[in-house]
Design an enzyme around this catalytic site. Structure first.
Site, PDB file in Angstrom:
ATOM      1  N   HIS A  44       0.872  -1.179   0.000  1.00 26.60           N
ATOM      2  CA  HIS A  44       0.000   0.000   0.000  1.00 26.60           C
ATOM      3  C   HIS A  44       0.910   1.231   0.000  1.00 26.60           C
ATOM      4  O   HIS A  44       2.033   1.178   0.527  1.00 26.60           O
ATOM      5  CB  HIS A  44      -0.831  -0.046   1.284  1.00 26.60           C
ATOM      6  CG  HIS A  44      -1.872   1.015   1.418  1.00 26.60           C
ATOM      7  ND1 HIS A  44      -1.565   2.303   1.789  1.00 26.60           N
ATOM      8  CD2 HIS A  44      -3.215   0.973   1.251  1.00 26.60           C
ATOM      9  CE1 HIS A  44      -2.683   3.014   1.846  1.00 26.60           C
ATOM     10  NE2 HIS A  44      -3.706   2.232   1.525  1.00 26.60           N
ATOM     11  N   ASP A  51       3.619  -3.919   7.846  1.00 28.16           N
ATOM     12  CA  ASP A  51       2.350  -3.206   7.781  1.00 28.16           C
ATOM     13  C   ASP A  51       1.242  -4.218   8.074  1.00 28.16           C
ATOM     14  O   ASP A  51       0.921  -5.064   7.224  1.00 28.16           O
ATOM     15  CB  ASP A  51       2.212  -2.583   6.385  1.00 28.16           C
ATOM     16  CG  ASP A  51       0.847  -1.962   6.149  1.00 28.16           C
ATOM     17  OD1 ASP A  51      -0.058  -2.167   6.970  1.00 28.16           O
ATOM     18  OD2 ASP A  51       0.696  -1.284   5.116  1.00 28.16           O
ATOM     19  N   GLN A 103      -3.986  -4.907   7.322  1.00 26.27           N
ATOM     20  CA  GLN A 103      -4.990  -5.877   6.851  1.00 26.27           C
ATOM     21  C   GLN A 103      -4.901  -7.208   7.590  1.00 26.27           C
ATOM     22  O   GLN A 103      -5.757  -8.064   7.379  1.00 26.27           O
ATOM     23  CB  GLN A 103      -4.829  -6.127   5.335  1.00 26.27           C
ATOM     24  CG  GLN A 103      -5.069  -4.911   4.463  1.00 26.27           C
ATOM     25  CD  GLN A 103      -6.520  -4.415   4.500  1.00 26.27           C
ATOM     26  OE1 GLN A 103      -7.432  -5.107   4.965  1.00 26.27           O
ATOM     27  NE2 GLN A 103      -6.733  -3.210   4.007  1.00 26.27           N
ATOM     28  N   LYS A 112     -10.070  -0.523  11.000  1.00 30.55           N
ATOM     29  CA  LYS A 112     -10.282  -1.718  10.176  1.00 30.55           C
ATOM     30  C   LYS A 112     -10.622  -2.922  11.046  1.00 30.55           C
ATOM     31  O   LYS A 112     -10.814  -4.025  10.551  1.00 30.55           O
ATOM     32  CB  LYS A 112      -9.033  -2.014   9.345  1.00 30.55           C
ATOM     33  CG  LYS A 112      -8.742  -0.956   8.270  1.00 30.55           C
ATOM     34  CD  LYS A 112      -7.624  -1.407   7.374  1.00 30.55           C
ATOM     35  CE  LYS A 112      -6.957  -0.287   6.608  1.00 30.55           C
ATOM     36  NZ  LYS A 112      -7.787   0.274   5.544  1.00 30.55           N
ATOM     37  N   CYS A 157      -4.806   2.281  -3.533  1.00 28.14           N
ATOM     38  CA  CYS A 157      -3.549   2.877  -3.027  1.00 28.14           C
ATOM     39  C   CYS A 157      -2.383   1.909  -3.187  1.00 28.14           C
ATOM     40  O   CYS A 157      -1.534   1.789  -2.281  1.00 28.14           O
ATOM     41  CB  CYS A 157      -3.679   3.308  -1.564  1.00 28.14           C
ATOM     42  SG  CYS A 157      -5.038   4.412  -1.263  1.00 28.14           S
TER      43      CYS A 157
END
Ligand code: C6P
Length: 425
Positions: free
Chosen positions: A139, A216, A219, A242, A382
């Site tokens: 991303h 990261d 998700q 999220k 993104c």
């Protein structure tokens, strides 16, 4: 204090891992909204999740019963707010594997967490000729901060390539991670392919070369049990919004010794120890990185989101999503003209499923589905380097969470079939 999740929202027979989705749905007021006179089928969870009543109530409760600035006041409201805010920090530390509370810094989101590392650790440790290895499926939040840092420092960004199946291409990894590598920046789970990356293996390789790894987790943290110590990552970033929590709250985990050596990010109130015209000294961890009044209400309500997920059990959440993703991949493959991205094997992926239709633009797909009450995302997500690799400008993406069931997948598939009829293709 934040309110608790409803009692036992999982069915214990016949399979303890099966979520009671009907009961979960009832905890989310927005899911009874009607969109274009249709039942809302919310499949845009990778963009942001919906919020259960417990989280909404925790926000109200904060403003009704404890609104005050934290770490400053000596009055009762200030003590209530400070204790609830710090409670969320401890809870977050437990949620990602039982790290130290001072290793948790609250930010505005994953983007800010990664920028914090780039502007502090990065400014201090990256120099000319150093290399930062960034995967091609990142991303922009885990790409642009490194690109900009490399520009400022004369360092090199190297690409960890991807395969057509949506995996990292590790064939040249021994070359890509070398003595010049200072940082490996990789997502735990791709927001486009859904691929779950071999972070632990990459962490070992990075460390063997004397590099650090930033993962990261935007998700991944909402969808599976996370243990940052077991993953052996140096930095792990994710967002509350999220994972059932409010917007405007991000988390950065870093190992304590790294934090100790890193300079502050925002300078001002709350992050100092002593201030004088001759000298300024900074507060201890984690406050050194939380200058100014933080997002108190939303951090406190994030606690209720963590409790809700824990009540379900992250193993059960993961199991449910694996099942629903398997079903979605099978059913979507029945739709003529669709190309589905990412791994087919659900042991290698999570619940973000990107697809394109050979005849219909992703934006038209999204608009058509919205007309039927179905929310998905269309665009480059993104992740423009990934889109360039695919040779596409955009994909459509359905992403599932705890309140989605087979009926939601069926609604999506039926609408896609109907859409092709509507467009005459
Ligand atoms: N992805 C999506 O629809 P923030 O906005 O800071 O909370 O999270 C940024 C971010 C970082 N990494 C990954 C892997 C992400 O998926 C996201 C957010 C959303 O895919 C919005 S672009």
């Amino acid at each position: 204090m934040a309110s608790r999740a409803s009692d036992s929202p999982i069915v214990t027979v016949p399979d303890a891992r099966v979520l009671d989705v009907e009961r979960i749905k009832a905890d989310f007021p927005i899911l009874s909204e009607r969109i274009n006179d249709k039942r809302l089928v919310y499949l845009d969870n990778a963009a942001t999740s919906q919020k259960p009543r417990e989280v909404i109530n925790a926000l109200l409760e904060y403003y009704r019963k404890m609104n005050a600035n934290i770490h400053r006041g000596l009055h009762t409201l200030a003590e209530r707010a400070t204790s609830a805010y710090e409670h969320t920090r401890t809870h977050t530390a437990d949620f990602i594997g039982g790290v130290k509370p001072e290793e948790i810094v609250f930010t505005r989101g994953t983007t800010e967490s990664i920028n914090l590392v780039a502007y502090t650790w990065g400014e201090q440790n990256i120099g000319e000729d150093d290399e930062i290895l960034v995967s091609e499926m990142e991303h922009h939040a885990n790409f642009v901060p490194w690109f900009q840092l490399a520009q400022r420092k004369g360092a090199t960004i190297r690409k960890l390539p991807i395969t057509v199946c949506g995996h990292l291409d590790l064939s040249d990894i021994d070359n890509l991670i070398n003595e010049k590598t200072k940082l490996v920046a990789v997502s735990h789970m791709s927001n486009v392919f859904g691929t779950v990356n071999p972070v632990k293996d990459l962490a070992q390789r990075a460390h063997a070369a004397g590099a650090l790894i930033l993962t990261d987790g935007a998700q991944a943290a909402p969808h599976m049990p996370i243990d940052v110590t077991d993953l052996d990552v140096d930095f792990y970033a994710f967002s509350s919004h999220k994972m059932l929590g409010p917007t405007g709250v991000g988390v950065l985990y870093a190992r304590e010794e790294l934090y100790r050596d890193m300079p502050p990010f925002n300078y001002g109130g709350e992050m100092i120890s002593q201030v004088g015209f001759d000298k300024v000294t900074f507060a201890d961890l984690p406050y050194k990185f939380e200058g100014g009044t933080p997002n108190i209400a939303d951090v406190i309500a994030f606690d209720a989101a963590l409790s809700y997920l824990e009540k379900l059990g992250m193993e059960n959440v993961h199991h449910h999503e694996t099942e629903i993703t398997r079903y979605a991949l099978d059913r979507l493959s029945e739709v003529k003209g669709l190309e589905i991205q990412g791994p087919q094997d659900t042991s290698e992926r999570g619940s973000a499923v990107s697809f394109t239709d050979k005849d219909i633009h992703p934006h038209d797909i999204s608009t058509y589905l919205d007309y039927n009450g179905i929310a998905i995302r269309a665009g480059h997500h993104c992740a423009q380097p990934l889109m360039k690799f695919l040779g596409k400008v955009a994909t459509a993406r359905a992403s599932f969470y705890i309140y989605n069931d087979r009926a939601d997948v069926d609604a999506l598939v039926e609408a896609l079939i109907e859409m092709r009829r509507y467009f005459g293709v």
